[in-house]
Design an enzyme around this catalytic site. Sequence first.
Site, PDB file in Angstrom:
ATOM      1  CD  GLU A 105      -1.894   7.244   2.663  1.00  0.00           C
ATOM      2  OE1 GLU A 105      -1.656   6.759   3.784  1.00  0.00           O
ATOM      3  OE2 GLU A 105      -2.273   8.420   2.494  1.00  0.00           O
ATOM      4  CD  GLU A 125      -6.221   5.998   5.419  1.00  0.00           C
ATOM      5  OE1 GLU A 125      -7.128   5.745   4.588  1.00  0.00           O
ATOM      6  OE2 GLU A 125      -5.056   5.585   5.270  1.00  0.00           O
TER       7      GLU A 125
END
Length: 697
Positions: A105, A125
């Site tokens: 990210e 995640e």
Amino acid sequence: MSATYELRGPVAVITLDNPPVNGLGYDTRKGITDGLDKARADDKVKAIVITGAGKAFSGGADIREFGSPKALQEPNLLSVILAVEACTKPVVAAIHTVCMGGGLELSLGCHYRVAAPGTQVALPEVKLGLVPGAGGTQRLSRVIGVENALNMIVSGEPVKSELLAMAPGQKLFDKMIDGDLLAGAVAFATEVADKRPLPLVRNLKAEHPNPDAFFQFARNTVGAMSRNFPAPLQCVETVAASVYKKFDDGMKQEREAFIALMMTPESRALRHAFVAERATTKIPDVPADTPVRDVKKLAVIGAGTMGGGIAMNFLNAGIPVVMLEMKQEALDKGVAIIRKNYDAQVKKGKLKQDKLDARMALLSTTLNYADLKDADMVIEAVFEDIGVKEQVFKTLDEVMKPGAILASNTSTLDVNRIASFTKRPQDVIGTHFFSPANVMKLLEVVRGEKTAKDVLATVMALGKKIKKTCVVSGVCDGFIGNRMIEQYSRQAGFLLEEGCTPQQVDKAVEKFGFAMGPFRMGDLAGNDVGWYIRKRRYLEKPDLRYSKTADLLCEMGRFGQKTGAGWYDYVPGKRDAIPSALVDGMIEKHRAELGITPRKIGDDEIVHRLVYALVNEGAKIVEEGIALRASDIDMVYLTGYGFPLHRGGPMCYADTVGLFNVVAAMNRFAKNPHDDAKFWQPAPLLARLAAEGKTFS
Ligand SMILES: NC(=O)c1ccc[n+]([C@@H]2O[C@H](COP(=O)([O-])OP(=O)(O)OC[C@H]3O[C@@H](n4cnc5c(N)ncnc54)[C@H](O)[C@@H]3O)[C@@H](O)[C@H]2O)c1
């Protein structure tokens, strides 16, 4: 400071430096924003490179910060990414080895990305019951396409950088760099230093030719595959937002989903299991730097069910194994089963023929103990009989070289007693594998009173090498897992006496999420195993109350699948459990003899009586120091007993319910005249934690 700053000509290089994988903990995040400030203020700096030291670009969040306020302390990851995006000088991410979660990210917030081939790229995640929380769902679909992004985000699996670089139209990587990554990244940064405007991923569009149909299809398939977990479906919805919504609105949806998921018991369970798995390797009085013994060759005694499976683990890891038996036929049979298992893997395309040949070449067999003298470790898997074990260990003591590790796979016998059969009890340890030993993840490592620290450290390291989850257990009857399951089985028996059928109990437990209820499990493992143990053990405990139904079943010759009948009936060649009128009749008759009027028992009561039976015994096991920590018990149950992952293990589940509520329920159960009040006496640790409003974790 967990990030360094240096100048390479007109390029500032910020290097994340937080071993082992440059987790984005507070110091690292602060290091990035400080570096950006410095670079911006320095007129000589024309561009910035962010890279990672050592073995990763970044593995994402720092797990040491999990659940602590530090994880959110500003600059949090979202703020760091905004600062990178807003930087007026171009920022280039130089990605290598591992680029996952928050690391990916962060790189997606950079203006450019260059990568080394072989980098593992992922947004994992979902494996913690979450969606990516720092823009991953909005930005990844903008650079590799909606379908590719959704696949990566829903699976959480890593994809190699060179594969991603080949995706048509991809904008993830501006350049792949072979050789010196940093030099290449600095050269690239110099090249783009003056280009304006600075490209931002947020300005790209996430497009799909037929989004409605695609996302509906995704909802259907993902929903069906992830029934117990809410996160995968949220991955679909957030990626859909990248298509349907403006960037900032999509970010808002992602944030809301992330925060909502963070509060779910499922995510809590997955995060618990993640941390618990890592905790199992920590043994307070055996530091991580304890020297280990070299195990280059293994011996296995007994080529039966367990011996063969155990041997396969080591062959798979490239460690030569010599297997010893009493008779040639037993050896031939054992070897044939190993080969058959490997052949099946080849047929399924899971193993290449040359690998099979290489593994079989590492296996040798013998009838002669003298052939074990060069083995560095031996694992005994002979009959579960103390006399046989005594004779085997006395012989091993004579033939094994000094310093060799002597392990027993016993499931019920006293490892201290086994050690006492030798003149080297410090070298003796228990390695309790689970059946089928080549498949099951769990290995209980049983530490005897005299087991040397380096022996324990060696076996733990070896366990990791053969890809097991190793949990240390002290010596007691049944060790961690079986000692607890005994109480669970006792409750299951009481439930039958009070009015349940085996299928009703199994169904309730399976609905809770267990892979298999207690009675189907008994039929699979063989009901006779417990029968023999009860005959031996319950003789010594005449006042221990237990239901005789399981004994009556065995007296009917119904040992389970292997005899074609157990708690259920079976059709030859099939494994479907068919309810048996004969068994129902046996239970009803027994119930009548006890004078019990059957009552209807709800699923909740069934599940809670069984699971709290585990929890209470688990609390005793922690208090006695048999398990090092409550989370170790959870790992035993998640990896060895089919406990539902989304509940995080029995102790984690009890924490989620609240220990006060667990004890209150146990007190209610104790008042049931057909149950056993003594059984439900809360373990002192459980009672104390409940009274203080605390949890096991
Ligand atoms: N089966 C399971 O699910 C399981 C699970 C965990 C632990 N264990 C334990 O593993 C051990 C082995 O169990 P198993 O199920 O593989 O039994 P098994 O009967 O399938 O195999 C035992 C083998 O040991 C051989 N053997 C017996 N005495 C021997 C001796 N003196 N020297 C050499 N070989 C000898 C036998 O010929 C036989 O092949 C037991 O201690 C058992 O409690 C079993």
